[in-house]
Design an enzyme around this catalytic site. Structure first.
Site, PDB file in Angstrom:
ATOM      1  N   ASP A 161       1.931  -3.056   4.118  1.00 54.40           N
ATOM      2  CA  ASP A 161       3.179  -2.737   3.437  1.00 54.40           C
ATOM      3  C   ASP A 161       4.184  -3.429   4.000  1.00 54.40           C
ATOM      4  O   ASP A 161       4.580  -3.503   5.505  1.00 54.40           O
ATOM      5  CB  ASP A 161       3.714  -1.272   3.361  1.00 54.40           C
ATOM      6  CG  ASP A 161       4.574  -1.140   1.916  1.00 54.40           C
ATOM      7  OD1 ASP A 161       4.173  -0.803   1.049  1.00 54.40           O
ATOM      8  OD2 ASP A 161       5.678  -1.354   2.214  1.00 54.40           O
ATOM      9  N   ALA A 204       0.883  -1.355  -0.030  1.00 57.61           N
ATOM     10  CA  ALA A 204       0.104   0.078  -0.015  1.00 57.61           C
ATOM     11  C   ALA A 204       0.883   1.356  -0.196  1.00 57.61           C
ATOM     12  O   ALA A 204       0.254   2.285  -0.360  1.00 57.61           O
ATOM     13  CB  ALA A 204      -0.902  -0.016   0.916  1.00 57.61           C
ATOM     14  N   ALA A 205       2.053   1.257   0.452  1.00 57.07           N
ATOM     15  CA  ALA A 205       2.796   2.528   0.819  1.00 57.07           C
ATOM     16  C   ALA A 205       3.222   3.080  -0.720  1.00 57.07           C
ATOM     17  O   ALA A 205       3.425   2.313  -1.629  1.00 57.07           O
ATOM     18  CB  ALA A 205       4.002   2.317   1.634  1.00 57.07           C
ATOM     19  N   CYS A 257       3.812  -0.766 -12.495  1.00 56.55           N
ATOM     20  CA  CYS A 257       4.137   0.360 -13.410  1.00 56.55           C
ATOM     21  C   CYS A 257       5.387  -0.115 -13.924  1.00 56.55           C
ATOM     22  O   CYS A 257       6.476   0.598 -14.188  1.00 56.55           O
ATOM     23  CB  CYS A 257       4.525   1.647 -12.559  1.00 56.55           C
ATOM     24  SG  CYS A 257       5.701   1.390 -11.200  1.00 56.55           S
ATOM     25  N   GLY A 283       0.608   5.190  -0.471  1.00 58.06           N
ATOM     26  CA  GLY A 283      -0.942   5.050  -0.027  1.00 58.06           C
ATOM     27  C   GLY A 283      -1.827   5.979  -0.924  1.00 58.06           C
ATOM     28  O   GLY A 283      -2.979   6.105  -0.596  1.00 58.06           O
ATOM     29  N   SER A 284      -1.360   6.277  -2.009  1.00 59.29           N
ATOM     30  CA  SER A 284      -2.333   6.914  -2.752  1.00 59.29           C
ATOM     31  C   SER A 284      -3.511   6.066  -3.208  1.00 59.29           C
ATOM     32  O   SER A 284      -4.709   6.733  -3.106  1.00 59.29           O
ATOM     33  CB  SER A 284      -1.566   7.477  -3.945  1.00 59.29           C
ATOM     34  OG  SER A 284      -0.796   6.529  -4.570  1.00 59.29           O
ATOM     35  N   LYS A 285      -3.376   4.759  -3.598  1.00 64.22           N
ATOM     36  CA  LYS A 285      -4.441   3.962  -3.812  1.00 64.22           C
ATOM     37  C   LYS A 285      -5.356   3.702  -2.445  1.00 64.22           C
ATOM     38  O   LYS A 285      -6.551   3.802  -2.791  1.00 64.22           O
ATOM     39  CB  LYS A 285      -4.050   2.649  -4.519  1.00 64.22           C
ATOM     40  CG  LYS A 285      -3.381   2.793  -5.786  1.00 64.22           C
ATOM     41  CD  LYS A 285      -3.028   1.875  -6.705  1.00 64.22           C
ATOM     42  CE  LYS A 285      -2.135   1.998  -7.670  1.00 64.22           C
ATOM     43  NZ  LYS A 285      -0.809   2.471  -7.298  1.00 64.22           N
TER      44      LYS A 285
HETATM   45  C1  LIG Z   1       4.303  -0.019  -6.433  1.00 62.58           C
HETATM   46  S1  LIG Z   1       4.524   0.357  -4.617  1.00 62.58           S
HETATM   47  C2  LIG Z   1       3.103   0.615  -4.026  1.00 62.58           C
HETATM   48  C3  LIG Z   1       2.480   1.929  -4.337  1.00 62.58           C
HETATM   49  C4  LIG Z   1       1.110   2.244  -3.597  1.00 62.58           C
HETATM   50  N1  LIG Z   1       0.075   1.104  -3.925  1.00 62.58           N
HETATM   51  C5  LIG Z   1       0.511   3.582  -3.916  1.00 62.58           C
HETATM   52  O1  LIG Z   1      -0.399   3.502  -4.933  1.00 62.58           O
HETATM   53  O2  LIG Z   1       0.870   4.568  -3.316  1.00 62.58           O
HETATM   54  C6  LIG Z   1       5.130  -1.338  -3.908  1.00 62.58           C
HETATM   55  C7  LIG Z   1       5.267  -1.222  -2.435  1.00 62.58           C
HETATM   56  O3  LIG Z   1       5.153  -2.835  -2.060  1.00 62.58           O
HETATM   57  C8  LIG Z   1       6.086  -2.785  -0.869  1.00 62.58           C
HETATM   58  N2  LIG Z   1       6.454  -4.231  -0.904  1.00 62.58           N
HETATM   59  C9  LIG Z   1       7.456  -4.795  -1.136  1.00 62.58           C
HETATM   60  N3  LIG Z   1       7.641  -5.993  -1.151  1.00 62.58           N
HETATM   61  C10 LIG Z   1       6.648  -6.289  -0.271  1.00 62.58           C
HETATM   62  C11 LIG Z   1       6.023  -7.658   0.247  1.00 62.58           C
HETATM   63  N4  LIG Z   1       6.656  -8.698   0.180  1.00 62.58           N
HETATM   64  N5  LIG Z   1       4.757  -7.555   0.737  1.00 62.58           N
HETATM   65  C12 LIG Z   1       4.400  -6.309   1.094  1.00 62.58           C
HETATM   66  N6  LIG Z   1       4.585  -5.254   0.403  1.00 62.58           N
HETATM   67  C13 LIG Z   1       5.756  -5.313  -0.073  1.00 62.58           C
HETATM   68  C14 LIG Z   1       6.941  -1.767  -1.119  1.00 62.58           C
HETATM   69  O4  LIG Z   1       7.505  -1.318   0.109  1.00 62.58           O
HETATM   70  C15 LIG Z   1       6.080  -0.701  -1.711  1.00 62.58           C
HETATM   71  O5  LIG Z   1       5.828   0.379  -0.780  1.00 62.58           O
END
Ligand SMILES: C[S@@+](CC[C@H](N)C(=O)[O-])C[C@H]1O[C@@H](n2cnc3c(N)ncnc32)[C@H](O)[C@@H]1O
Length: 763
Positions: free
Chosen positions: A263, A230-231, A380, A233-235
């Site tokens: 996250d 989630a981080a 992305c 967190g915009s979604k």
């Molecule tokens: C593409 S970003 C997400 C962006 C977010 N959905 C948004 O819209 O703001 C991917 C996120 O996955 C987290 N991440 C990486 N490996 C992960 C795991 N095994 N389980 C959960 N989160 C993970 C990262 O810390 C990162 O914040």
């Protein structure tokens, strides 16, 4: 030892970990953000930063070939014309990836009165009016520049661009480059407006493509939603907004829906807390999404009672899941230009196994047996290995092992994005390994050796291969560089010779066997969506919408156990404290005080008040759905970071001493409490509301004679609330404090900005 100390100081705390703020600072320093010396001279002027080369021959070769079926031939018929048209489309694609992204933002429809904001933003004159109004307001000016970049005429015609594929006139673009915005004396106030509104939660700056997954999920207030990665967190914010849009006040607190944002990165998970702090509707947890714990609703809880006995399964499932996995991010290269220097397809290949594990775990957390269970998988990245290959591998694994046929399917969702151009998913793709620079150099050397080893000495040979390498690097054009020089194709996993590569290139990288028609009929991979940057000036993106069909029945308990559980329905489960968040005891004297001081009605859910500290300095309200979820975590397996809305704050400051008011109400949580208040709450007209809204502090003797003055006169010192009715369906509320001779508003500057904007009271 000295060295070690320095290392620690640079890298964060004593364990070498850095928090979010430290990382931001480090990143800023790396980018040269804070580059002025003590005399105010910008060091970047003296030592100009390296110009970034927005080019990568491997990137060009790889995507021109791999995504070939997606480039447009625009109706050409001859092979030459087809290639020429596709090349032209590719050139456009590639050129767009080198441009900076425009600023886009979304209005938060869960803010009371947001319609006034969408009306303002879509009006032809807002930019001009706002700039005019704030031309002498120092808070809204650019700090340094005093230039006027746009002509008066350009300024007159400037409007926000509205995107109508997004509902309710919520999505806008600022049609100017960031540089212009920052430089222009007048436009700086618009930039500040967007920034301030973003910080106050009224607007969310987010890329358009990133808004698509929540949009496809058609979120309703009763949905139980899980955001797996989630981080920042915009979604998550978007999911909360959709869920809350139709709810106000009382309903939110009693609502069965919730959003759980996860996250794996603890410092990034903490960033989510800000997004969630105003909603009692969500919580943040910190787990590896591929191993997310299974929770079970407990006998005796209302959530357990509402389970369908004929299809008994007391695990916690979700109606909607967002799986926005970690990826190589090459489609976000407009935002991360550094990728041009470092891009290699191995980045995507390295992430594929984790992406697949996260998707598999998440799909199984979708509610089974329901007509209404959906999940979006998104990246992305443009790479099929991170996209179609993951989707296909997940479908293959889950559907072929299911006893009752194909339970998971890809949904065609293009009709939900009318007027937004997308390109279909691929049914077939190739698996390519990139040849390293070293291997390329070695191959060149060997070829050179074979040709003319005897003539040249060792040194000359070195020079020659260096020379050739330079030439090759210069051949930036994909047309002149040879694909085979850079990439090796693997047709089957068994066929990979190198054992190391075999470990990295998993069998799940490979496309399905059969003709395209057969594959499409079985897996519907063309229903995946790829957004190309050149189609509407965005980043690239990949999205797929999954549905869990109501085919299988999963039994976790036998019928006898169900019966036993039913018999136990009357037993209230033991309320164990959660890992780090505790449910407050409704009989606690502090909670009883709150109830009587504010005259909370019988139906106020006292058992939905939580705290993170035994001193109970901050009390959080969570809603019904979240409360049920936390009850389900009897084994304390959830690593909870934050949750709920900060609602009651203990009055420890001296300025509140001498009053009997132990807890004041926080503006963040006011909407969850005031509908239940019968004491210390005053419904006022708009005139009085604006009086308290626009004055930090008002002497009681100066309040105009009338009902409000009489009520304040007879009110004891302490926190109170005023509410105004905006129209039939909407009310706005503020927290205030009565002191001996004055009243003052207890609302942050950002919240005031949000409320004023929604009431359209800036003008
Ligand atoms: C593409 S970003 C997400 C962006 C977010 N959905 C948004 O819209 O703001 C991917 C996120 O996955 C987290 N991440 C990486 N490996 C992960 C795991 N095994 N389980 C959960 N989160 C993970 C990262 O810390 C990162 O914040």
């Amino acid at each position: 030892m000295e060295k070690k100390k320095n290392f620690r100081r640079k890298r964060g705390n004593k364990h070498g970990k850095t928090n979010w703020a430290q990382r931001r600072k480090m990143a800023k320093n790396r980018q040269g953000g804070d580059s002025k010396d003590q005399t105010g001279v910008d060091m970047r002027d003296i030592y100009p930063q390296k110009e970034m080369v927005l080019d990568n021959v491997k990137f060009d070769l790889y995507y021109r070939r791999l995504l070939d079926p997606l480039f447009k031939s625009n109706g050409a018929t001859t092979p030459e014309e087809i290639v020429a048209n596709k090349d032209a489309d590719f050139e456009e694609f590639r050129a767009k990836l080198k441009e900076k992204l425009p600023i886009t933002f979304r209005v938060n429809p869960s803010c009371i009165g947001y319609e006034a904001v969408t009306d303002l933003l879509s009006s032809d004159t807002f930019i001009k009016d706002w700039a005019e109004k704030n031309k002498d307001n120092p808070d809204m000016q650019a700090k340094e520049s005093k230039e006027q970049v746009l002509t008066t005429e350009e300024m007159e015609n400037l409007k926000f661009k509205l995107f109508d594929f997004y509902p309710d006139k919520l999505l806008y673009e600022l049609p100017l480059a960031r540089e212009v915005l920052r430089k222009d004396r007048i436009l700086a106030s618009i930039h500040k407006f967007v920034q301030k509104s973003n910080d106050s939660g009224l607007l969310t700056r987010q890329e358009i493509v990133s808004m698509i997954p929540p949009l496809l999920l058609d979120v309703k207030p009763h949905h139980k939603i899980y955001d797996a990665c989630a981080a920042p967190g915009s979604k998550t914010a978007q999911l909360l907004e959709f869920g809350l849009k139709e709810l106000h006040g009382k309903n939110v607190t009693l609502n069965p829906g919730f959003v759980i944002a996860n996250d794996a990165d603890d410092s990034r998970a903490n960033m989510l807390a800000h997004q969630m702090s105003r909603f009692n509707y969500g919580c943040i947890v910190n787990h590896d999404a591929q191993n997310f714990p299974t929770l079970h609703y407990q006998a005796g809880t209302s959530a357990f009672k509402s389970l369908d006995i004929s299809n008994f399964d007391n695990r916690v499932y979700f109606d909607r899941i967002v799986c926005d996995v970690p990826c190589s991010s090459d489609a976000a290269i407009r935002k991360i230009p550094k990728k041009w220097e470092t891009w290699d397809p191995i980045d995507g290949a390295a992430l594929h196994p984790l992406q697949l594990k996260i998707l598999l775990r998440s799909l199984l957390m979708l509610k089974p047996g329901s007509e209404d269970s959906y999940l979006t998988y998104s990246t992305c990245s443009l790479n099929p290995i991170e996209n179609e290959a993951v989707v296909y591998a997940a479908l293959k694994k889950l559907n072929e092992h299911g006893e009752n046929g194909e339970e998971f399917e890809i949904v065609d969702c293009r009709d939900k994005l009318t007027s937004f151009k997308t390109r279909p998913g691929l049914c077939k793709w190739k698996v390519y390994d990139s040849i390293s620079r070293q291997s390329r150099r070695r191959a060149k050397k060997e070829a050179a050796k074979e040709e003319d080893t005897k003539k040249e000495g060792e040194n000359d040979e070195k020079d020659q291969s260096k020379e050739e390498e330079k030439k090759l690097e210069k051949a930036k054009e994909y047309k002149t560089a040879s694909f085979e020089e850079y990439f090796r194709e693997y047709t089957t996993h068994d066929g990979i010779q190198d054992e190391n590569r075999k470990k990295k290139f998993k069998p799940s990288f490979f496309p399905p066997e059969g003709t395209e028609e057969e594959i499409e009929a079985k897996y519907h991979l063309s229903r995946c969506i790829r957004v190309f940057p050149n189609d509407q000036d965005t980043s690239g993106f990949f999205i797929v919408l999954f549905r869990r069909k109501p085919l299988t029945r999963v039994q976790t308990e036998t019928a006898e156990e169900v019966k036993k559980a039913e018999d136990e329905n009357t037993v209230v489960p033991v309320q164990k404290p959660l890992t780090n968040m505790m449910r407050c005891d409704p009989k606690d004297p502090d909670i009883e005080f709150i109830q009587s001081y504010y005259g909370l009605t019988e139906d106020f859910p006292l058992d939905q008040i939580f705290t993170f500290s035994t001193s109970m300095n901050k009390l959080l309200m969570i809603n019904k759905g979240l409360s049920d979820l936390l009850y389900a975590d009897q084994d304390k397996s959830l690593n909870l970071i934050a949750g709920g809305a900060e609602t009651f704050i203990r009055n420890t400051s001296k300025k509140f001493s001498g009053t009997e008011c132990i807890y004041r109400i926080s503006q963040n949580g006011i909407y969850h409490v005031y509908p239940f208040m019968t004491k210390r709450i005053f419904y006022v007209n708009m005139e009085t509301f604006l009086l308290v809204l626009n004055n930090d502090r008002i002497q009681i003797e100066n309040i105009p004679e009338g009902d409000f003055k009489n009520e304040i006169d007879s009110l004891s010192c302490g926190c109170f609330v005023v509410v105004v009715k905006i129209d039939e369906n909407r009310e706005e509320a503020l927290t205030l404090h009565r002191h001996h001779a004055h009243i003052n508003i207890m609302v942050s500057e950002l919240n005031l900005h949000r409320i004023r904007t929604c009431l359209n009271k800036h003008f």
